[in-house]
Design a protein around this motif. Sequence first.
Motif, PDB file in Angstrom:
ATOM      1  N   MET A  13       0.842  -1.198   0.000  1.00  0.00           N
ATOM      2  CA  MET A  13       0.000   0.000   0.000  1.00  0.00           C
ATOM      3  C   MET A  13       0.875   1.245   0.000  1.00  0.00           C
ATOM      4  O   MET A  13       1.982   1.237   0.521  1.00  0.00           O
ATOM      5  CB  MET A  13      -0.925   0.002   1.221  1.00  0.00           C
ATOM      6  N   SER A  14       0.376   2.322  -0.578  1.00  0.00           N
ATOM      7  CA  SER A  14       1.065   3.605  -0.588  1.00  0.00           C
ATOM      8  C   SER A  14       0.022   4.711  -0.491  1.00  0.00           C
ATOM      9  O   SER A  14      -1.188   4.465  -0.616  1.00  0.00           O
ATOM     10  CB  SER A  14       1.882   3.768  -1.872  1.00  0.00           C
ATOM     11  N   LEU A  15       0.478   5.936  -0.287  1.00  0.00           N
ATOM     12  CA  LEU A  15      -0.457   7.061  -0.246  1.00  0.00           C
ATOM     13  C   LEU A  15      -1.169   7.222  -1.586  1.00  0.00           C
ATOM     14  O   LEU A  15      -2.367   7.536  -1.635  1.00  0.00           O
ATOM     15  CB  LEU A  15       0.293   8.341   0.120  1.00  0.00           C
ATOM     16  N   ILE A  16      -0.438   7.011  -2.685  1.00  0.00           N
ATOM     17  CA  ILE A  16      -1.050   7.115  -4.013  1.00  0.00           C
ATOM     18  C   ILE A  16      -2.128   6.053  -4.184  1.00  0.00           C
ATOM     19  O   ILE A  16      -3.206   6.310  -4.744  1.00  0.00           O
ATOM     20  CB  ILE A  16       0.013   6.973  -5.115  1.00  0.00           C
ATOM     21  N   GLU A  17      -1.870   4.853  -3.677  1.00  0.00           N
ATOM     22  CA  GLU A  17      -2.857   3.774  -3.781  1.00  0.00           C
ATOM     23  C   GLU A  17      -4.084   4.058  -2.925  1.00  0.00           C
ATOM     24  O   GLU A  17      -5.204   3.667  -3.283  1.00  0.00           O
ATOM     25  CB  GLU A  17      -2.218   2.448  -3.386  1.00  0.00           C
ATOM     26  N   ILE A  18      -3.894   4.728  -1.791  1.00  0.00           N
ATOM     27  CA  ILE A  18      -5.049   5.102  -0.968  1.00  0.00           C
ATOM     28  C   ILE A  18      -5.941   6.076  -1.734  1.00  0.00           C
ATOM     29  O   ILE A  18      -7.173   5.956  -1.725  1.00  0.00           O
ATOM     30  CB  ILE A  18      -4.589   5.713   0.368  1.00  0.00           C
ATOM     31  N   ILE A  19      -5.325   7.040  -2.424  1.00  0.00           N
ATOM     32  CA  ILE A  19      -6.108   7.976  -3.241  1.00  0.00           C
ATOM     33  C   ILE A  19      -6.868   7.217  -4.324  1.00  0.00           C
ATOM     34  O   ILE A  19      -8.068   7.437  -4.538  1.00  0.00           O
ATOM     35  CB  ILE A  19      -5.195   9.042  -3.874  1.00  0.00           C
ATOM     36  N   SER A  20      -6.181   6.302  -5.001  1.00  0.00           N
ATOM     37  CA  SER A  20      -6.825   5.521  -6.062  1.00  0.00           C
ATOM     38  C   SER A  20      -7.964   4.677  -5.508  1.00  0.00           C
ATOM     39  O   SER A  20      -9.008   4.516  -6.150  1.00  0.00           O
ATOM     40  CB  SER A  20      -5.797   4.616  -6.748  1.00  0.00           C
ATOM     41  N   GLY A  21      -7.776   4.142  -4.297  1.00  0.00           N
ATOM     42  CA  GLY A  21      -8.819   3.333  -3.683  1.00  0.00           C
ATOM     43  C   GLY A  21     -10.069   4.132  -3.383  1.00  0.00           C
ATOM     44  O   GLY A  21     -11.198   3.653  -3.577  1.00  0.00           O
ATOM     45  N   VAL A  22      -9.902   5.365  -2.914  1.00  0.00           N
ATOM     46  CA  VAL A  22     -11.055   6.229  -2.658  1.00  0.00           C
ATOM     47  C   VAL A  22     -11.756   6.570  -3.970  1.00  0.00           C
ATOM     48  O   VAL A  22     -12.989   6.555  -4.057  1.00  0.00           O
ATOM     49  CB  VAL A  22     -10.620   7.506  -1.913  1.00  0.00           C
ATOM     50  N   GLU A  23     -10.971   6.873  -5.000  1.00  0.00           N
ATOM     51  CA  GLU A  23     -11.560   7.176  -6.305  1.00  0.00           C
ATOM     52  C   GLU A  23     -12.374   5.997  -6.826  1.00  0.00           C
ATOM     53  O   GLU A  23     -13.410   6.178  -7.476  1.00  0.00           O
ATOM     54  CB  GLU A  23     -10.459   7.536  -7.306  1.00  0.00           C
ATOM     55  N   ALA A  24     -11.918   4.777  -6.527  1.00  0.00           N
ATOM     56  CA  ALA A  24     -12.603   3.578  -7.027  1.00  0.00           C
ATOM     57  C   ALA A  24     -13.882   3.269  -6.260  1.00  0.00           C
ATOM     58  O   ALA A  24     -14.737   2.535  -6.763  1.00  0.00           O
ATOM     59  CB  ALA A  24     -11.659   2.381  -6.958  1.00  0.00           C
ATOM     60  N   ARG A  25     -14.023   3.823  -5.043  1.00  0.00           N
ATOM     61  CA  ARG A  25     -15.226   3.546  -4.249  1.00  0.00           C
ATOM     62  C   ARG A  25     -16.347   4.521  -4.607  1.00  0.00           C
ATOM     63  O   ARG A  25     -16.999   5.107  -3.747  1.00  0.00           O
ATOM     64  CB  ARG A  25     -14.912   3.635  -2.754  1.00  0.00           C
ATOM     65  N   GLU A  26     -16.567   4.678  -5.870  1.00  0.00           N
ATOM     66  CA  GLU A  26     -17.568   5.623  -6.344  1.00  0.00           C
ATOM     67  C   GLU A  26     -18.979   5.092  -6.084  1.00  0.00           C
ATOM     68  O   GLU A  26     -19.286   3.935  -6.365  1.00  0.00           O
ATOM     69  CB  GLU A  26     -17.375   5.860  -7.839  1.00  0.00           C
ATOM     70  N   ALA A  27     -19.825   5.934  -5.528  1.00  0.00           N
ATOM     71  CA  ALA A  27     -21.227   5.583  -5.335  1.00  0.00           C
ATOM     72  C   ALA A  27     -22.019   5.984  -6.583  1.00  0.00           C
ATOM     73  O   ALA A  27     -21.551   6.773  -7.408  1.00  0.00           O
ATOM     74  CB  ALA A  27     -21.783   6.288  -4.103  1.00  0.00           C
ATOM     75  N   THR A  28     -23.215   5.425  -6.710  1.00  0.00           N
ATOM     76  CA  THR A  28     -24.065   5.715  -7.868  1.00  0.00           C
ATOM     77  C   THR A  28     -25.422   6.223  -7.396  1.00  0.00           C
ATOM     78  O   THR A  28     -26.057   5.609  -6.530  1.00  0.00           O
ATOM     79  CB  THR A  28     -24.270   4.460  -8.732  1.00  0.00           C
ATOM     80  N   LEU A  29     -25.840   7.336  -7.956  1.00  0.00           N
ATOM     81  CA  LEU A  29     -27.168   7.879  -7.687  1.00  0.00           C
ATOM     82  C   LEU A  29     -27.999   7.710  -8.955  1.00  0.00           C
ATOM     83  O   LEU A  29     -27.727   8.340  -9.976  1.00  0.00           O
ATOM     84  CB  LEU A  29     -27.086   9.354  -7.300  1.00  0.00           C
ATOM     85  N   THR A  30     -29.000   6.839  -8.900  1.00  0.00           N
ATOM     86  CA  THR A  30     -29.869   6.589 -10.047  1.00  0.00           C
ATOM     87  C   THR A  30     -31.130   7.428  -9.899  1.00  0.00           C
ATOM     88  O   THR A  30     -31.840   7.325  -8.893  1.00  0.00           O
ATOM     89  CB  THR A  30     -30.240   5.102 -10.149  1.00  0.00           C
ATOM     90  N   VAL A  31     -31.383   8.263 -10.893  1.00  0.00           N
ATOM     91  CA  VAL A  31     -32.487   9.218 -10.842  1.00  0.00           C
ATOM     92  C   VAL A  31     -33.649   8.701 -11.679  1.00  0.00           C
ATOM     93  O   VAL A  31     -33.500   8.436 -12.879  1.00  0.00           O
ATOM     94  CB  VAL A  31     -32.033  10.598 -11.362  1.00  0.00           C
ATOM     95  N   PHE A  32     -34.803   8.561 -11.052  1.00  0.00           N
ATOM     96  CA  PHE A  32     -36.021   8.125 -11.736  1.00  0.00           C
ATOM     97  C   PHE A  32     -36.939   9.333 -11.883  1.00  0.00           C
ATOM     98  O   PHE A  32     -37.703   9.673 -10.971  1.00  0.00           O
ATOM     99  CB  PHE A  32     -36.716   7.014 -10.944  1.00  0.00           C
ATOM    100  N   ASP A  33     -36.834  10.003 -13.007  1.00  0.00           N
ATOM    101  CA  ASP A  33     -37.634  11.199 -13.245  1.00  0.00           C
ATOM    102  C   ASP A  33     -37.745  11.414 -14.753  1.00  0.00           C
ATOM    103  O   ASP A  33     -36.750  11.255 -15.475  1.00  0.00           O
ATOM    104  CB  ASP A  33     -36.993  12.423 -12.586  1.00  0.00           C
ATOM    105  N   PRO A  34     -38.936  11.775 -15.247  1.00  0.00           N
ATOM    106  CA  PRO A  34     -39.100  11.966 -16.693  1.00  0.00           C
ATOM    107  C   PRO A  34     -38.372  13.189 -17.235  1.00  0.00           C
ATOM    108  O   PRO A  34     -38.161  13.298 -18.447  1.00  0.00           O
ATOM    109  CB  PRO A  34     -40.620  12.102 -16.855  1.00  0.00           C
ATOM    110  N   ASP A  35     -37.976  14.101 -16.365  1.00  0.00           N
ATOM    111  CA  ASP A  35     -37.292  15.313 -16.802  1.00  0.00           C
ATOM    112  C   ASP A  35     -35.780  15.074 -16.791  1.00  0.00           C
ATOM    113  O   ASP A  35     -35.175  14.948 -15.725  1.00  0.00           O
ATOM    114  CB  ASP A  35     -37.649  16.470 -15.862  1.00  0.00           C
ATOM    115  N   PRO A  36     -35.126  15.006 -17.952  1.00  0.00           N
ATOM    116  CA  PRO A  36     -33.682  14.723 -17.988  1.00  0.00           C
ATOM    117  C   PRO A  36     -32.831  15.798 -17.323  1.00  0.00           C
ATOM    118  O   PRO A  36     -31.700  15.537 -16.916  1.00  0.00           O
ATOM    119  CB  PRO A  36     -33.377  14.626 -19.487  1.00  0.00           C
TER     120      PRO A  36
END
Length: 263
Positions: free
Chosen positions: A1-24
Amino acid sequence: MSLIEIISGVEAREATLTVFDPDPSVAESLAEHFADRNLRVVAEDPTEGPTGYAVLARDGEFVTATAIDDLLPDRADDGDDTAGAVADAEGAAGEGEAAAPRRVGQPILDHLDETLFTSYSRADMVAASREIEDRAWRVGDGELHAGFQTLDVLSGESNTYDRLGEKERLDVHAYAAAEGDAPNTEQYEVHIGRTAEIRETWFVAYDGGGFDGAKCVLLAEEREPGRFYGFWSYDPDTVDRVIDYLTDRYWESEHPGEGDATV
């Protein structure tokens, strides 16, 4: 592990917000609002079923769901009567309760402990560092770890860190590559790193002084001259990971005057 890898790990833990709405434009507005968060916003075409809500997921697992009107208060204030399936389930507030000001995106922000940023300047990094330093000062207990790339940069912060080090129950540790003169101080410990990552990263981490709610960390990599890419986080596990790495990797480093060099 390294500090650079910790940054990459946080970037990879991306959450997803799925929007259900007819207005794009709803998904577009939310994507713009959450641009500095570790969050991907996607629009789902609601061909059937309820609309007017969004679902937050991480690693494919459900985290929370909320009405669009709770994410975009201005939309509700403009007269949109669609409360969505989530709002119906939550029920109405009592008539005697005062309405608290609603922050855009608040129901989602409550579940996002990490903020990504791109192209921060040195001035931006100093300002972000001050927030964590101030928290450590106010709590006055625990450990504060800070890396400012080189001894030259650290020397410019010496007055601030001398003051922090005067806190009796606050242990302060500074990390730097051997470029420039080390500050002459007994108020905090200086660890001179022999790795390129110390020269290429900027970080400030506070262990909360025994309180998980006070833990916070700022960690960034200088990917372009004077421009930093990274994150800040209030997630206790992320803070612990950074501090554990620093103590394991660098507390045996040479101290000022021992002829260290960055490799």
